[in-house]
Write a protein that holds these residues in place. Structure first.
Motif, PDB file in Angstrom:
ATOM      1  N   LYS A 160       0.819  -1.211   0.000  1.00 12.36           N
ATOM      2  CA  LYS A 160       0.000   0.000   0.000  1.00 12.36           C
ATOM      3  C   LYS A 160       0.859   1.271   0.000  1.00 12.36           C
ATOM      4  O   LYS A 160       1.798   1.398   0.784  1.00 12.36           O
ATOM      5  N   HIS A 161       0.531   2.191  -0.870  1.00  8.54           N
ATOM      6  CA  HIS A 161       1.320   3.426  -0.971  1.00  8.54           C
ATOM      7  C   HIS A 161       0.527   4.507  -1.707  1.00  8.54           C
ATOM      8  O   HIS A 161      -0.531   4.248  -2.275  1.00  8.54           O
ATOM      9  N   CYS A 162       1.076   5.728  -1.687  1.00 12.47           N
ATOM     10  CA  CYS A 162       0.610   6.790  -2.579  1.00 12.47           C
ATOM     11  C   CYS A 162       1.713   7.030  -3.594  1.00 12.47           C
ATOM     12  O   CYS A 162       2.881   6.779  -3.318  1.00 12.47           O
ATOM     13  N   ASP A 163       1.363   7.554  -4.753  1.00 15.74           N
ATOM     14  CA  ASP A 163       2.370   7.728  -5.790  1.00 15.74           C
ATOM     15  C   ASP A 163       3.165   9.020  -5.671  1.00 15.74           C
ATOM     16  O   ASP A 163       4.112   9.242  -6.422  1.00 15.74           O
ATOM     17  N   ALA A 164       2.751   9.886  -4.774  1.00 16.37           N
ATOM     18  CA  ALA A 164       3.519  11.111  -4.581  1.00 16.37           C
ATOM     19  C   ALA A 164       3.651  11.326  -3.089  1.00 16.37           C
ATOM     20  O   ALA A 164       2.943  10.707  -2.296  1.00 16.37           O
ATOM     21  N   GLN A 223      -4.519   6.036  -1.633  1.00 16.81           N
ATOM     22  CA  GLN A 223      -3.650   4.915  -1.294  1.00 16.81           C
ATOM     23  C   GLN A 223      -4.094   3.698  -2.087  1.00 16.81           C
ATOM     24  O   GLN A 223      -5.284   3.465  -2.268  1.00 16.81           O
ATOM     25  N   HIS A 224      -3.116   2.954  -2.540  1.00 12.97           N
ATOM     26  CA  HIS A 224      -3.462   1.782  -3.331  1.00 12.97           C
ATOM     27  C   HIS A 224      -2.370   0.734  -3.206  1.00 12.97           C
ATOM     28  O   HIS A 224      -1.259   1.046  -2.779  1.00 12.97           O
ATOM     29  N   GLU A 225      -2.709  -0.487  -3.559  1.00 13.95           N
ATOM     30  CA  GLU A 225      -1.712  -1.551  -3.547  1.00 13.95           C
ATOM     31  C   GLU A 225      -2.023  -2.520  -4.667  1.00 13.95           C
ATOM     32  O   GLU A 225      -3.154  -2.558  -5.167  1.00 13.95           O
TER      33      GLU A 225
HETATM   34 FE   LIG Z   1       1.225   3.324  -7.266  1.00  8.22          FE
END
Ligand SMILES: [Fe+2]
Ligand SMILES: O=C(O)CCC(=O)C(=O)O
Length: 862
Positions: free
Chosen positions: A775-779, A844-846
């Motif tokens: 799980k993360h954000c791209d920025a 947030q996405h994974e």
């Molecule tokens: Fe991403």
């Protein structure tokens, strides 16, 4: 009691020829009497000012020009300040590239002073080809009409006489033009603020630089391997907004000077240096001292990190706020009223600097010194820059001498020397300009960003009363001193400020909400006296007008030392910590406009996107076409012995955000530059697709026949098994062009220039061994303090390429929903033809573990 001498007019310049031509003692007295707080005025002392240039004391010309603009409408609530540029140019060969670059980085006004009719014509043609953006260009020909206007400028006394001196004429024209532009820009801003709509471009800041110089925001840390794009999170506009909040009125930029590399042919021509040159000599000699007005600063000095490296000036250029009485002092500086050095900031060159491209290309170098001819040793009353003298003499001595000089001093050296210079910190590689020019960046001219919460910053100007005893002392103190020295903070200011701080808990103010007097500064008011500017932040629900009224009345009542008070600046402050990331991201967009001309999205898609922060759309891409992108990827991976298996020890070839090999460099190689990002959070293998590559995909990318992806899907397999390298390339190209079109849609939806960045595209392969991405954000998480329009990824778009996906294949994109949307997660299967769009900084996405080879093409829009 009637006092003879009102505030401050105890010093006027009697000895200076240029000064007396502008204003007489009577005029001076009348002007003073016209001010509300002055009962009477008389010039009581004239003194010779040897150290201070009389020109620097003309600041109160502002007061002679008519009533001060104290009651002007609030300053552009809700709009970020923008920068304009004033330039005097002649035969600038790369003007188009220069303008386009600056448009792309958000410059909203160009005051272009064409030194000849032909130059004016060329600029007008350019404006035409730019379409609506051409309206940002205000082209003025340096002709008799303009010359006449010059004569009414304050700078005429200083620069007018120089127009006749061969060595100084150009600089004199530049300075006069810059002052002229500042006045025009001030008028435009006034008109806009008064709601009359300005005729020409409007900007809040004005930079004076040349047509061989670029403003460069966001320079990366030295040595950072990030393709020169930098990763600072604020835009130029945000930078300026913050500077304004700090009370800054002029900003000095260091100039890095282009360093020409030997290459194959040291004497080659350089068609477009902005595009071709990426090495710069580091300028680390800029410091605040530059802002102390010494006439000696007029001339450029060689210098820089390595004194001997710079061949042209190294004392930077500067920008000043429009409408604040700044005037050019030479070409490098703007002088603030009274020569005040407070309010001048030196930008950190790693964040904001100027790139200077002098003497690029041998034949133009030869041409230049032929045209300049046998100029004198002096320039504006000082020594010419040594390199220019050497070049002049070499040109006189003959072609061999000139070539020798060019090789020795203009070219910094071969590859090895360049490496040494970079290692020593004398040079830095900055790809920013090239990157900006090469990439699709669109500038939005749409409306204001959405309103933010009720937090306002006010500047209240307090004018002192006449007759305060302490000011007599101040006067005594001031006799014979120059303005810069005397315009210091007198004791009444701190006393008044203390009183005001106590008042913030008073009934009047408490009803507004939370009122905080955050600071104060002084500004020269009249000779020997200062007015005080108090900075107040009000957080609350009440409208800003009532807050303004209450503040003024409290300031008036606080002390009998205050004669009058007025609001001179008012600005809504974007919320920081109280804002969640989703709000911050949404401010990138307009919410109210009708989106009429979208290419890929529908208006309802945009609404969904803004409401939930993400959007899933099926069949945006042709399923078979996107499946072929996967085949192309698989084929190139099959040919890539290094990357087809993940290295055992996890050591890999680069960082996630930085392409180490670009796809363009691939013509000599087989295959795409696949690499395993150095992160434990992710199990995919990626490669970056740059624009040049996308235009011309080499046929040598993979061996034939290309492997079949999604073998389960016989239909797709049959239909495309006979495909050629060319057809796969065409399919990739077509998906890429849709991603480009999507960016244009988003730019249209963006608020005022807030999505005007680049695009980067990455192809990713998740092997079937359970590869996932945590799980993360791209920025970077962005609380808004660095500006919602900062330069980092803003929107992520993913085109999935997997033709036959089943539940057992896993690999869903799991999106975390915003709390206000009810929270929880949404799983999206990566099926061919599907588009997923989300806000890079807050969604947030994974990627869930993948049990089939999974391909996706992702674009990030900046
Ligand atoms: Fe991403
Ligand atoms: O491929 C996906 O679905 C998402 C990949 C991703 O999150 C990323 O590369 O940042």
């Amino acid at each position: 009691m009637t006092r003879d001498v009102g505030y401050g007019i105890f010093a006027a310049v009697a000895t200076c020829r240029s000064w007396t031509g502008i204003v007489s003692a009577e005029e001076l007295e009348d002007a003073a009497k016209g001010l509300a707080c002055i009962q009477n005025a008389r010039v009581v002392k004239w003194y010779p000012c040897m150290d201070v240039c009389p020109f620097d004391q003309c600041w109160f010309q502002e007061y002679l020009r008519g009533p001060a603009k104290k009651n002007a409408a609030p300053l552009r609530a809700n709009r970020l300040p923008s920068l304009g540029i004033v330039t005097t140019f002649r035969g600038a060969p790369n003007l188009e590239s220069w303008v386009r670059y600056h448009l792309k980085v958000g410059i909203k006004a160009f005051y272009l002073y064409a030194d000849s009719a032909a130059d004016a014509e060329a600029a007008r043609r350019l404006a035409d080809t730019l379409g609506p953006e051409g309206a940002y260009m205000r082209i003025v020909e340096v002709d008799d009409a303009l010359r006449q206007e010059w004569e009414s400028l304050v700078g005429w006394s200083r620069y007018g006489p120089r127009l006749k001196e061969v060595g100084s004429a150009v600089m004199a024209r530049q300075c006069l033009n810059a002052e002229h532009a500042m006045i025009v820009a001030g008028a435009a801003l006034d008109m806009e603020q008064e709601g009359e709509g300005a005729e020409g471009p409007v900007c809040e800041w004005l930079l004076h630089c040349d047509a061989d110089e670029l403003v460069c925001m966001n320079v990366p840390e030295e040595g950072a391997d990030d393709d020169g794009q930098g990763r600072s999170t604020r835009s130029l506009q945000d930078f300026l907004a913050e500077a304004e909040l700090m009370g800054v009125a002029a900003i000095v930029l260091a100039n890095h000077e282009v360093a020409l590399e030997e290459g194959d042919d040291a004497l080659r021509d350089i068609a477009d240096p902005f595009l071709e040159c990426t090495l710069f000599k580091v300028n680390d000699r800029i410091n605040a001292d530059l802002n102390v007005p010494t006439p000696a600063d007029d001339g450029g000095k060689p210098g820089g990190g390595d004194e001997s490296l710079f061949i042209q000036y190294s004392n930077g250029k500067s920008m000043a706020r429009v409408g604040r009485g700044a005037r050019p002092h030479g070409v490098h500086k703007w002088l603030l009223p009274g020569g005040s050095a407070s309010g001048v900031m030196v930008a950190d060159a790693r964040e904001l600097c100027l790139l200077h491209y002098p003497d690029c290309g041998y034949s133009s170098f030869v041409e230049k010194y032929k045209t300049l001819g046998n100029f004198g040793d002096e320039w504006f009353g000082q020594n010419q820059m040594p390199f220019r003298l050497r070049a002049r003499d070499a040109a006189k001595a003959g072609p061999e001498a000139l070539e020798g000089l060019y090789r020795k001093e203009v070219i910094v050296g071969d590859e090895a020397r360049v490496r040494t210079l970079i290692d020593r910190g004398d040079c830095v590689r900055i790809n920013k300009a090239r990157h900006v020019l090469q990439h699709t960046i669109a500038v939005s001219t749409s409306n204001l960003p959405n309103a933010c919460k009720e937090r306002w910053r006010f500047e209240v100007e307090l004018v002192p009363t006449n007759g305060d005893e302490s000011d007599d002392d101040a006067q005594d103190d001031c006799e014979g001193k120059d303005v810069a020295t005397i315009a210091r903070d007198p004791p009444w200011c701190s006393a008044v400020f203390d009183e005001l701080c106590c008042k913030s808990a008073s009934e009047e103010l408490v009803s507004l909400g939370d009122v905080k007097f955050v600071g104060w500064r002084t500004e020269p008011f009249f000779f020997g006296s200062v007015k005080m500017v108090v900075i107040v932040v009000v957080t609350g629900k009440s409208g800003s007008d009532s807050a303004a009224q209450a503040l003024v009345s409290v300031c008036l009542s606080v002390s009998d030392k205050v004669q009058s008070a007025s609001i001179i600046a008012q600005r809504q402050i974007p919320d920081k910590a109280s804002d969640d990331a989703f709000d911050t991201c949404r401010r990138l967009f307009q919410t109210t406009a009708d989106f009429m001309n979208l290419g890929i999205l529908k208006a309802s898609d945009v609404a969904t996107f803004l409401e939930q922060g993400f959007l899933v759309l099926d069949n945006v891409f042709d399923a078979a076409v996107s499946a072929n992108v996967a085949r192309l990827a698989a084929a190139s991976l099959a040919a890539d012995k290094v990357c087809s298996e993940r290295p055992e020890n996890g050591s890999t070839s680069g960082s996630t955000t930085t392409p180490t090999t670009t796809t363009t460099e691939l013509s000599q190689k087989q295959g795409l530059p696949w690499r395993w990002p150095e992160q434990t959070a992710r199990g995919d293998c990626v490669c970056w697709i740059d624009n040049a590559f996308a235009e011309d995909i080499p046929a040598t990318l993979f061996s034939f026949p290309p492997p079949v992806v999604g073998a389960q899907d016989a239909a797709v397999d049959d239909a495309k098994s006979a495909c050629s390298s060319a057809s796969l390339a065409a399919d990739l190209k077509s998906v890429l062009s849709q991603l480009a079109a999507l960016q244009l849609d988003l730019v249209q939806c963006a608020a005022d220039g807030r999505l005007l960045g680049d695009r980067e595209v990455q192809l990713a392969w998740y092997p079937a061994n359970g590869a996932a991405y945590a799980k993360h954000c791209d920025a970077l998480p962005d609380d808004g303090s660095k500006g919602a329009s900062g330069l980092q990824r803003k929107v992520t778009a993913i085109c999935y390429c997997n033709p036959s996906w089943t539940e057992a294949s896993g690999g869903c994109l799991r999106i975390t929903r915003q709390d206000r949307q009810g929270g929880g997660t949404v799983d999206v299967e990566p099926v061919a033809g599907r588009l997923v769009l989300f806000m890079s900084r807050c969604v947030q996405h994974e990627v869930r573990p993948s049990f089939a080879d999974r391909y996706a093409l992702t674009a990030w829009y900046w």
